[in-house]
Write a protein that holds these residues in place. Structure first.
Motif, PDB file in Angstrom:
ATOM      1  N   UNK A   1      -9.629  35.607  65.372  1.00  0.00           N
ATOM      2  CA  UNK A   1     -10.539  34.598  64.822  1.00  0.00           C
ATOM      3  C   UNK A   1     -11.879  35.366  64.351  1.00  0.00           C
ATOM      4  N   UNK A   2     -12.440  34.883  63.305  1.00  0.00           N
ATOM      5  CA  UNK A   2     -13.607  35.556  63.013  1.00  0.00           C
ATOM      6  C   UNK A   2     -15.001  34.806  63.656  1.00  0.00           C
ATOM      7  N   UNK A   3     -15.745  35.462  64.383  1.00  0.00           N
ATOM      8  CA  UNK A   3     -16.749  34.732  64.745  1.00  0.00           C
ATOM      9  C   UNK A   3     -18.242  35.106  64.267  1.00  0.00           C
ATOM     10  N   UNK A   4     -19.243  34.099  64.117  1.00  0.00           N
ATOM     11  CA  UNK A   4     -20.595  34.315  63.522  1.00  0.00           C
ATOM     12  C   UNK A   4     -21.535  34.159  64.484  1.00  0.00           C
ATOM     13  N   UNK A   5     -22.298  35.515  64.796  1.00  0.00           N
ATOM     14  CA  UNK A   5     -23.163  35.329  65.666  1.00  0.00           C
ATOM     15  C   UNK A   5     -24.687  35.573  65.118  1.00  0.00           C
ATOM     16  N   UNK A   6     -25.658  34.790  65.209  1.00  0.00           N
ATOM     17  CA  UNK A   6     -26.843  34.503  64.729  1.00  0.00           C
ATOM     18  C   UNK A   6     -28.209  34.626  65.580  1.00  0.00           C
ATOM     19  N   UNK A   7     -29.290  34.960  65.386  1.00  0.00           N
ATOM     20  CA  UNK A   7     -30.584  34.909  66.064  1.00  0.00           C
ATOM     21  C   UNK A   7     -30.355  36.366  67.070  1.00  0.00           C
ATOM     22  N   UNK A   8     -29.654  37.295  66.380  1.00  0.00           N
ATOM     23  CA  UNK A   8     -29.897  38.665  67.369  1.00  0.00           C
ATOM     24  C   UNK A   8     -31.189  39.423  67.452  1.00  0.00           C
ATOM     25  N   UNK A   9     -31.513  40.003  68.388  1.00  0.00           N
ATOM     26  CA  UNK A   9     -32.794  41.086  68.235  1.00  0.00           C
ATOM     27  C   UNK A   9     -32.399  41.989  67.092  1.00  0.00           C
ATOM     28  N   UNK A  10     -33.349  42.579  66.588  1.00  0.00           N
ATOM     29  CA  UNK A  10     -33.384  43.416  65.491  1.00  0.00           C
ATOM     30  C   UNK A  10     -32.850  44.652  66.285  1.00  0.00           C
ATOM     31  N   UNK A  11     -32.673  44.860  67.380  1.00  0.00           N
ATOM     32  CA  UNK A  11     -32.607  46.332  68.085  1.00  0.00           C
ATOM     33  C   UNK A  11     -30.829  46.157  68.433  1.00  0.00           C
ATOM     34  N   UNK A  12     -30.238  45.129  68.291  1.00  0.00           N
ATOM     35  CA  UNK A  12     -28.825  45.069  68.523  1.00  0.00           C
ATOM     36  C   UNK A  12     -27.885  45.705  67.677  1.00  0.00           C
ATOM     37  N   UNK A  13     -27.151  46.640  68.162  1.00  0.00           N
ATOM     38  CA  UNK A  13     -26.331  47.409  67.054  1.00  0.00           C
ATOM     39  C   UNK A  13     -25.023  47.193  67.121  1.00  0.00           C
ATOM     40  N   UNK A  14     -24.111  47.661  66.416  1.00  0.00           N
ATOM     41  CA  UNK A  14     -22.586  47.278  66.363  1.00  0.00           C
ATOM     42  C   UNK A  14     -21.913  47.413  67.742  1.00  0.00           C
ATOM     43  N   UNK A  15     -22.406  48.454  68.422  1.00  0.00           N
ATOM     44  CA  UNK A  15     -21.734  48.735  69.580  1.00  0.00           C
ATOM     45  C   UNK A  15     -22.228  47.559  70.907  1.00  0.00           C
ATOM     46  N   UNK A  16     -23.336  47.325  70.641  1.00  0.00           N
ATOM     47  CA  UNK A  16     -23.954  46.120  71.612  1.00  0.00           C
ATOM     48  C   UNK A  16     -23.350  44.960  71.202  1.00  0.00           C
ATOM     49  N   UNK A  17     -23.010  44.534  70.057  1.00  0.00           N
ATOM     50  CA  UNK A  17     -22.506  43.545  69.601  1.00  0.00           C
ATOM     51  C   UNK A  17     -20.893  43.319  70.175  1.00  0.00           C
ATOM     52  N   UNK A  18     -20.357  44.387  70.164  1.00  0.00           N
ATOM     53  CA  UNK A  18     -18.946  44.626  70.588  1.00  0.00           C
ATOM     54  C   UNK A  18     -19.090  44.553  72.203  1.00  0.00           C
ATOM     55  N   UNK A  19     -20.051  44.958  72.732  1.00  0.00           N
ATOM     56  CA  UNK A  19     -19.883  44.869  74.140  1.00  0.00           C
ATOM     57  C   UNK A  19     -20.070  43.548  74.644  1.00  0.00           C
ATOM     58  N   UNK A  20     -20.780  42.714  73.946  1.00  0.00           N
ATOM     59  CA  UNK A  20     -21.034  41.090  74.400  1.00  0.00           C
ATOM     60  C   UNK A  20     -19.614  40.455  74.332  1.00  0.00           C
ATOM     61  N   UNK A  21     -18.579  40.914  73.684  1.00  0.00           N
ATOM     62  CA  UNK A  21     -17.579  40.312  73.501  1.00  0.00           C
ATOM     63  C   UNK A  21     -16.430  40.655  74.246  1.00  0.00           C
ATOM     64  N   UNK A  22     -16.334  42.143  74.575  1.00  0.00           N
ATOM     65  CA  UNK A  22     -15.482  42.713  75.135  1.00  0.00           C
ATOM     66  C   UNK A  22     -14.922  42.020  76.346  1.00  0.00           C
ATOM     67  N   UNK A  23     -15.883  41.338  77.055  1.00  0.00           N
ATOM     68  CA  UNK A  23     -15.772  40.641  78.405  1.00  0.00           C
ATOM     69  C   UNK A  23     -14.772  39.758  78.380  1.00  0.00           C
ATOM     70  N   UNK A  24     -14.545  39.133  77.268  1.00  0.00           N
ATOM     71  CA  UNK A  24     -13.717  38.095  77.090  1.00  0.00           C
ATOM     72  C   UNK A  24     -12.192  38.340  76.511  1.00  0.00           C
ATOM     73  N   UNK A  25     -12.330  39.523  76.003  1.00  0.00           N
ATOM     74  CA  UNK A  25     -10.902  39.957  75.566  1.00  0.00           C
ATOM     75  C   UNK A  25     -10.987  41.050  74.419  1.00  0.00           C
TER      76      UNK A  25
END
Length: 96
Positions: free
Chosen positions: A1-25
């Motif tokens: 499934x493709x997920x859209x994430x908005x209102x991210x801090x400008x400091x968030x990078x690809x690796x950070x975004x991946x880390x937020x979701x890896x906890x769930x699968x």
């Protein structure tokens, strides 16, 4: 499934975004969208998760969560709509 994430801090990078979701699968990809002229984050990104069940759980639990002082929005991504092609011709328009 493709997920859209908005209102991210400008400091968030690809690796950070991946880390937020890896906890769930498993995460197939995570991409923060960058401005092509300034090379700065545009404040949103996309995460791809192969398991719909894991993705739904992540959406439910992360939507509204505070990350770097900002409440992020997390939704299932909608298919991109085709935009009409821009025409740069001067046909039918005499402005001079």
């Amino acid at each position: 499934m493709n997920i859209y994430v908005s209102n991210l801090s400008f400091a968030v990078q690809d690796e950070d975004l991946r880390g937020f979701f890896e906890e769930y699968g498993e995460v197939s990809s995570a991409k923060v969208i960058m401005d092509k002229f300034t090379n700065r984050s545009r404040g949103f990104g996309f995460v791809e998760m192969p398991s719909n069940e894991s993705a739904q759980k992540a959406i439910k639990e992360l939507d509204g969560a505070t990350v770097d002082g900002r409440a992020i929005r997390v939704n299932e991504a909608k298919p991109r709509e085709d935009r009409p092609k821009k025409s740069f011709s001067n046909s039918g328009s005499n402005r001079w």
